[in-house]
Each structure stands twice: as C-alpha cells, then as structure tokens.
Design an enzyme around this catalytic site. Structure first.
Site, PDB file in Angstrom:
ATOM      1  CB  CYS A 266      36.457  41.152  40.663  1.00 41.58           C
ATOM      2  SG  CYS A 266      38.082  41.574  39.957  1.00 41.58           S
TER       3      CYS A 266
ATOM      4  CB  CYS B  22      39.479  41.668  42.787  1.00 43.21           C
ATOM      5  SG  CYS B  22      38.936  42.568  41.007  1.00 43.21           S
ATOM      6  CG  ASP B  23      37.502  39.042  45.276  1.00 46.07           C
ATOM      7  OD1 ASP B  23      38.353  39.636  45.759  1.00 46.07           O
ATOM      8  OD2 ASP B  23      36.346  39.450  45.146  1.00 46.07           O
TER       9      ASP B  23
END
Ligand code: NAP
Length: 313
Positions: free
Chosen positions: A139, A142-143
């Site tokens: 992701c 997200c990261d």
C-alpha cells in the site's frame, strides 16, 4: 448497534463501495438493513487510494473522503452498522433465515449480501514475506511516507501499480516500475501521466526474482525476459501491486466460486443460492471500478426485493 434476535431483511458483509451502494438502495426501499464491517473505516479499498478521478460528480475526491461521504449518505437513509468480523455464514435450504456468526455476536437475516471485496495478491518471491514491514509493502499511500527521499520500486503494470508509482514519485527520489511485459495494462490517461515524470523509470519485460537486504530491504533482483540479463536495483522500498485476490472464504461451501475464488454472479448479483447475493470486486465481472461496485448495489437490491416478496412471512 445491531438489535439482538432481530431478523433483518438484509445483512451486508463489508462496507466498501459495493456494500454501501447496496445498503443505500436497500434502506431506501424500506428494507431493514444491517451492515457488518470489520473496521470502523467505511470505504474498503478506496480509503487507501489518494485520489479517485473517475467517479461521476466527485472529480479528484480523496479516497478517505469518498468513503466518509458514502457513509454519511447511507447513515441518512437509516441503515444500521455494526463492527464485527464474521467467521461463518450458514444458509440452510429448509430455512429462509440466514445466520452469520461474528466474533462478538450472531446476526440473522432473510437475505445475505457478500461484499467483502478483494485484497492485494502476493508475488511469491524469496524475501517478500521476510521483509514485509521492513521495506516490502502492498500500500503506497499507507507506507509511502516512510520512503521520503529514498529510491523505491513498484512491481506490476495495472491501474494500482501505475497510481502507486505516480504517488511515490512525489515523495521518493527515484521510482522504478518493474513490469513483466512491454505494455502496461493501466488506463492510458494515468500511463501518460506516469511516463511524463522525470524521476520514474520503467523496467520493461522485467521479472522480479528476489528481495535482498539485511535488517531492511536493500535491493530487488530482477531479470529481463527477452535478453536474460540479470541486475540488482538498489532500493529501500518494494511496493507490490500485482492484482487482487477476492476475500471470498466465507462464501466457500455456500455458493459457487470460479477457479480464482470470485463468487459466480451475473449483473443481477444473484449467486447459485437464492437469497444470497455478491456485489462489487468479489463477484465475477469484467470491470472492477468504484462506479461498477456501487451500481451492483442497485441490482442486488432489485433481485432481493423480488425474493423477499415470496419468503417473508
Ligand atoms: P490488475 O489490473 O489485475 O493488474 C495486475 C498487474 O500485475 C498486471 O499488470 C499484471 O501483469 C501484473 N502481474 C500479475 N501477476 C504478476 C506476477 N506474478 N508477476 C509480475 N506481475 C504480475 O490489478 P490492479 O492494478 O491491482 O487493479 C485491480 C482492479 O482495480 C482492476 O480492475 C483495476 O482497473 C481496478 N482499479 C481501478 C481504479 C480506479 O477506478 N481509479 C484504481 C485502481 C484499481 P500483466 O499486465 O502482464 O497481466
């Protein structure tokens, strides 16, 4: 909060765009609806998407904001929500009532809608599992922030891989998109955007062999399928975007699934079992988009209303 012992007209498992579209249409049709969601963040996959630019009327909306907008609309219609993880579903032929057992409670309904969506597939190369959380991610939104001013690779050639690479190009020093063919599968509009970015390189016809590192990821080993040339791409982050796998375990043994695990259901969203429907990315379909997932809701409710006219006492 779900009412104990109540038999709902419809129980929807999953609160992504498909589950939300179904809840909207069902509540508006006057059905009693309970949506069971694993996490309180309604929206499914879209909440991890930076921007959605192809949903009619909401140009460029952020994925999280879109999930929130959907939820507010469904709340207004009066659907009920509960946070729980369903562990099993039982559908008996001699009984019109379907039962879903969750970690916290048991829920009953005349109809059940599977709307659990799909998750990112694994690549299955050495080092992939070992370095999850230490440089391997599924992701980018997200990261990605962990890789600011670092070099990363994205593996895949679909919409998700290209969107991830564009997103990372805004954060990272250099992004290499590693794709196994000489042509991307992603929509032309985002391909053009990607190829115009100066800090993005595409490694065409290239297959990933292993992720290398010590405490953290240090490189991706790849080879060119046409020339056989092997090389090491030094990177801190490896983002894997090689497709989706349907989250259909709950439906196993209940309705028919295809060989890839998608629940077999046509445009009317009817599965092989009466009163059981599949909507969105979890069902067999050609186009998996937010707009088609939401549209499934209207079709499933249309089918369920016909069914409910016959079974409801
Ligand atoms: P996808 O479209 O199935 O693309 C998967 C990509 O991964 C393909 O390029 C495929 O290569 C590659 N791949 C698969 N297995 C591989 C392997 N073992 N090794 C190397 N590469 C591999 O999946 P997706 O990008 O995750 O998208 C999923 C669905 O969501 C799609 O239908 C997409 O259109 C949709 N989506 C829509 C939006 C939007 O509406 N804005 C945004 C994101 C996603 P090949 O091309 O060679 O098969």
């Amino acid at each position: 909060m779900a009412e104990a012992d109540k038999i709902y007209d419809m129980l929807i498992i999953g609160s992504g765009p498909a589950g939300m579209g179904t809840a909207l249409y069902a509540a508006r049709a006057g059905l009693s609806v309970l949506v069971v969601e694993k996490s309180p963040m309604s929206g499914g996959q879209i909440i991890n998407t930076t921007e959605v630019d192809n949903y009619l009327g909401l140009p460029g909306i952020g994925g999280f904001e879109m999930g929130d907008t959907f939820r507010q609309h469904v709340d207004k219609m009066g659907a009920e929500f509960v946070e729980d993880e369903i562990e099993s579903v039982s559908v008996t032929e001699d009984n019109d009532i379907r039962i879903a057992k969750g970690r916290s409670s048991e829920y009953k309904a005349y109809t059940i809608v599977f709307a659990m969506g799909a998750n990112r597939s694994k690549l299955g190369i050495p080092g992939e599992n070992e370095f999850v959380g230490r440089g391997v991610s599924y992701c980018a939104t997200c990261d990605g922030a962990f890789f600011r001013n670092k070099d990363t690779v994205v593996i895949g050639g679909g919409d998700v891989a290209v969107e991830d690479a564009i997103y990372l190009a805004g954060i990272c020093t250099r992004v290499t998109l590693v794709h196994r063919r000489d042509e991307l599968r992603a929509a032309r509009s985002i391909q053009d955007n990607l190829l115009s970015l100066e800090n993005v390189e595409v490694a065409w016809d290239t297959v990933s062999d292993s992720v290398k590192g010590d405490a953290k990821v240090e490189a991706l080993l790849v080879h060119n399928v046409k020339t056989g040339e092997e090389r090491e791409i030094p990177v801190s982050g490896v983002f894997i975007a090689v497709g989706m796998k349907p989250d259909s375990k709950l439906a196993e043994g209940i309705c028919y699934l295809d060989e890839r695990g998608y629940i077999i259901a046509g445009e009317n969203c009817e599965t092989s079992v009466e009163g059981v429907y599949a909507v969105g990315d979890i069902r067999t379909k050609e186009v998996r988009q937010v707009i088609t997932a939401v549209a499934d809701g209207a079709c499933a409710v249309n089918s369920a209303e016909k069914y409910l006219r016959n079974v409801k006492k």
